[in-house]
Design an enzyme around this catalytic site. Structure first.
Site, mmCIF file in Angstrom:
data_model
loop_
_atom_site.group_PDB
_atom_site.id
_atom_site.type_symbol
_atom_site.label_atom_id
_atom_site.label_comp_id
_atom_site.label_asym_id
_atom_site.label_seq_id
_atom_site.Cartn_x
_atom_site.Cartn_y
_atom_site.Cartn_z
ATOM 1 N N LYS A 60 -1.178 -11.124 2.026
ATOM 2 C CA LYS A 60 -0.320 -10.317 1.141
ATOM 3 C C LYS A 60 0.165 -11.162 -0.033
ATOM 4 O O LYS A 60 0.189 -10.713 -1.172
ATOM 5 C CB LYS A 60 0.905 -9.799 1.915
ATOM 6 C CG LYS A 60 0.566 -8.813 3.029
ATOM 7 C CD LYS A 60 1.855 -8.328 3.686
ATOM 8 C CE LYS A 60 1.591 -7.553 4.954
ATOM 9 N NZ LYS A 60 2.790 -7.173 5.678
ATOM 10 N N GLU A 118 0.835 -1.212 0.000
ATOM 11 C CA GLU A 118 0.000 0.000 0.000
ATOM 12 C C GLU A 118 0.862 1.252 0.000
ATOM 13 O O GLU A 118 0.658 2.176 -0.786
ATOM 14 C CB GLU A 118 -0.901 0.015 1.256
ATOM 15 C CG GLU A 118 -2.014 -1.007 1.275
ATOM 16 C CD GLU A 118 -1.570 -2.378 1.776
ATOM 17 O OE1 GLU A 118 -0.337 -2.619 1.918
ATOM 18 O OE2 GLU A 118 -2.456 -3.210 2.019
HETATM 19 O O1 F6P Z 1 1.065 -6.026 7.639
HETATM 20 C C1 F6P Z 1 1.145 -5.635 8.954
HETATM 21 C C2 F6P Z 1 2.240 -4.644 9.163
HETATM 22 O O2 F6P Z 1 3.460 -5.271 9.004
HETATM 23 C C3 F6P Z 1 2.147 -3.960 10.518
HETATM 24 O O3 F6P Z 1 2.689 -4.715 11.526
HETATM 25 C C4 F6P Z 1 2.858 -2.683 10.247
HETATM 26 O O4 F6P Z 1 2.610 -1.710 11.211
HETATM 27 C C5 F6P Z 1 2.309 -2.341 8.897
HETATM 28 O O5 F6P Z 1 2.173 -3.579 8.231
HETATM 29 C C6 F6P Z 1 3.131 -1.409 8.075
HETATM 30 O O6 F6P Z 1 4.422 -1.922 7.877
HETATM 31 P P1 F6P Z 1 5.589 -0.993 7.382
HETATM 32 O O7 F6P Z 1 5.788 0.081 8.388
HETATM 33 O O8 F6P Z 1 6.762 -1.892 7.224
HETATM 34 O O9 F6P Z 1 5.160 -0.397 6.061
#
Ligand code: F6P
Length: 519
Positions: A488, A211
């Protein structure tokens, strides 16, 4: 360190017996009638937070046995291992040191190992750089919009805190938070900003999250398409993957460490939007409030240790009473993203079905955390809290002094919070009738003197340590999140099929939906 699971202790067996003999039938109204000192005995003043636990299904014997459970599970040893920098995140082989992010340099609290001391030096170096940068952005009148691009822990903490601390926020700038890959979010923000006056903060611990990277690439494409030239001035990365940020083309980066979990990261570089919004001094106050709570958790006896006592209630309700959710009810509109923040903190940490050694657990773990700012919740789902078939413990959060000059509003707001907690407990007699409310429904009341950076810091640290303690009692690793990975991987597999229409190997439901989406 070896972990001792709650169900393998004598205290667990004793609690089972206590639940059967008195816990199941404990009546709050009778408990108050029988004990004038119940409120004093079951309330705690800790740094920045007053907690009334007296409307919980506790008596001295139950509370004593719960506290004994914490002792027998080795909560103190586990806590000390965290504060000692040991690799207690066993599945990832990492230390858990978000507390170090708010540890003052030279503080005479507990002795730090040379490794932890070394990390502390780096923490303060990055903090100083980041706060200097935040101050420069604050003084830069040409920057009118700050857009944080991040999700989960890289979004929820900063967003929640900027809303909560609105009174301290520099409203000379606008703060936007883009988290979802749903293009509506980014395009709505991009419609409101101009490239020459916007600072994009790309916040991602891993710098790989789908995202965030999709939004960051689209923001960069928009920036250049609009004639933006100076990426170095308009993009800043907050990440522990400094190399990936450089490869993305970002020159200004504030780093942090693998021992900071994403959902525990608002105190790190991830807090930059907070620091820009409220300023370096206030950001340091936020850290100081959290540190005060760290010290309470680290040093208070288990009986008077608020994170420990709240976690014990979580276990009591989840594993003995069988309550499967907890509603959070903030009576302050600034806390309107608190529930979302707590959902990640608690459910991503403790939503686990195996213990730290990988063995399936024979008992339930994290309850569902949910709620809304409660003045609104009262006119929506509180009906269910009072008369529904499930008992749902409620956590009220109220603030004594407010920043507006509409005292009548505040009195009405507080009166409503107090009344709801009272109604849950007292109920109403209308045997056989539709107005009957059984009452005896438990709640906790957390009260802040004022919503300030320091009190918010303390409140969030309180929740962090409560989650730690509950995870410790349940014998799980609260610091990984493998459960979010499968989705994912599957999304990566499905994405090209949306263009190609290839449904080979998909289950019939997913294939049917894919076909409909393409028709
Ligand atoms: O998918 C979950 C997660 O890994 C969370 O634990 C984390 O806060 C979020 O995605 C965002 O991750 P990142 O900061 O690595 O983009």
């Amino acid at each position: 360190m070896s972990r001792i699971r709650c169900d393998r202790t004598p205290a667990w067996t004793a609690l089972r017996a206590l639940y059967d003999s008195r816990g199941r039938t404990l009546d709050l109204r009778q408990a108050f009638a029988a004990d004038d000192g119940r409120f004093e005995r079951l309330s705690l003043q800790v740094p920045h937070v007053f907690a009334d636990l007296s409307k919980n299904l506790l008596d001295p014997q139950i509370q004593g046995q719960l506290t004994e459970l914490a002792r027998q599970c080795g909560v103190q040893e586990h806590r000390d291992a965290m504060f000692g920098g040991e690799s207690i995140n066993s599945t990832e082989g990492r230390a858990v040191m978000h507390w170090l992010l708010r540890h003052p340099q030279g503080a005479a609290t507990h002795p730090l190992t040379p490794y932890v001391q070394g990390e502390l030096g780096q923490v303060h170096a990055v903090l100083a750089d980041m706060l200097a940068y935040a101050q420069a952005v604050r003084e830069d009148a040409a920057i009118t919009d700050v857009v944080n691009i991040g999700i989960g822990g890289s979004d929820l903490g900063p967003q929640m805190a900027v809303l909560a601390l609105d009174e301290c926020v520099d409203h000379g700038k606008r703060y936007h938070f883009v988290s979802s890959v749903d293009g509506h979010e980014l395009s709505s923000v991009l419609r409101q900003v101009r490239p020459q006056s916007t600072l994009f903060l790309v916040a991602s611990k891993s710098f790989t999250t789908l995202e965030t990277m999709t939004n960051a690439r689209s923001a960069r494409a928009w920036f250049t398409a609009q004639g933006g030239r100076d990426i170095a001035r308009h993009f800043c990365a907050l990440t522990s993957n400094v190399q990936a940020a450089a490869e993305f083309g970002i020159r200004t980066t504030f780093g942090f460490w693998d021992w900071v979990g994403g959902r525990y990261s608002m105190w790190s570089a991830i807090g930059l939007p907070i620091a820009i919004a409220i300023g370096p001094q206030r950001f340091r106050e936020l850290l100081a409030g959290a540190h005060a709570m760290d010290e309470h958790f680290r040093s208070a006896p288990l009986e008077r240790n608020l994170p420990v006592q709240l976690a014990l209630l979580d276990v009591w309700y989840r594993n003995f009473h069988g309550f499967n959710s907890r509603s959070v009810a903030p009576y302050h509109s600034g806390l309107r993203r608190m529930q979302a923040y707590l959902q990640q903190l608690e459910m991503e940490s403790n939503g686990k079905r195996v213990d730290a050694a990988g063995q399936a657990l024979p008992y339930a773990t994290s309850p569902v955390i949910w709620g809304e700012p409660a003045a609104n919740g009262q006119h929506a789902y509180f009906q269910m809290l009072h008369q529904g078939s499930d008992v749902i413990p409620v956590e009220f959060i109220a603030v004594k002094k407010v920043a507006h000059d509409l005292p009548e509003h505040h009195h009405k707001l507080l009166a409503n919070g107090l009344a709801q907690a009272q109604a849950l407990m007292l109920g109403q007699q209308d045997p056989g009738g539709h107005r009957h409310m059984p009452g005896n429904r438990p709640s906790t009341f957390l009260l802040l003197e004022e919503l300030t950076p320091a009190s918010l810091g303390a409140l969030i640290a309180l929740y962090e340590h409560r989650v730690f303690t509950a995870g410790s009692l349940w014998g799980i690793n609260s610091f990984d999140q493998w459960g979010v990975e499968l989705g994912k991987v599957l999304a990566k597999n499905i994405e090209p099929r949306l263009s190609s229409g290839d449904a080979a190997g998909l289950d019939a439901s997913t294939a049917g939906l894919l076909k409909r989406l393409r028709s």
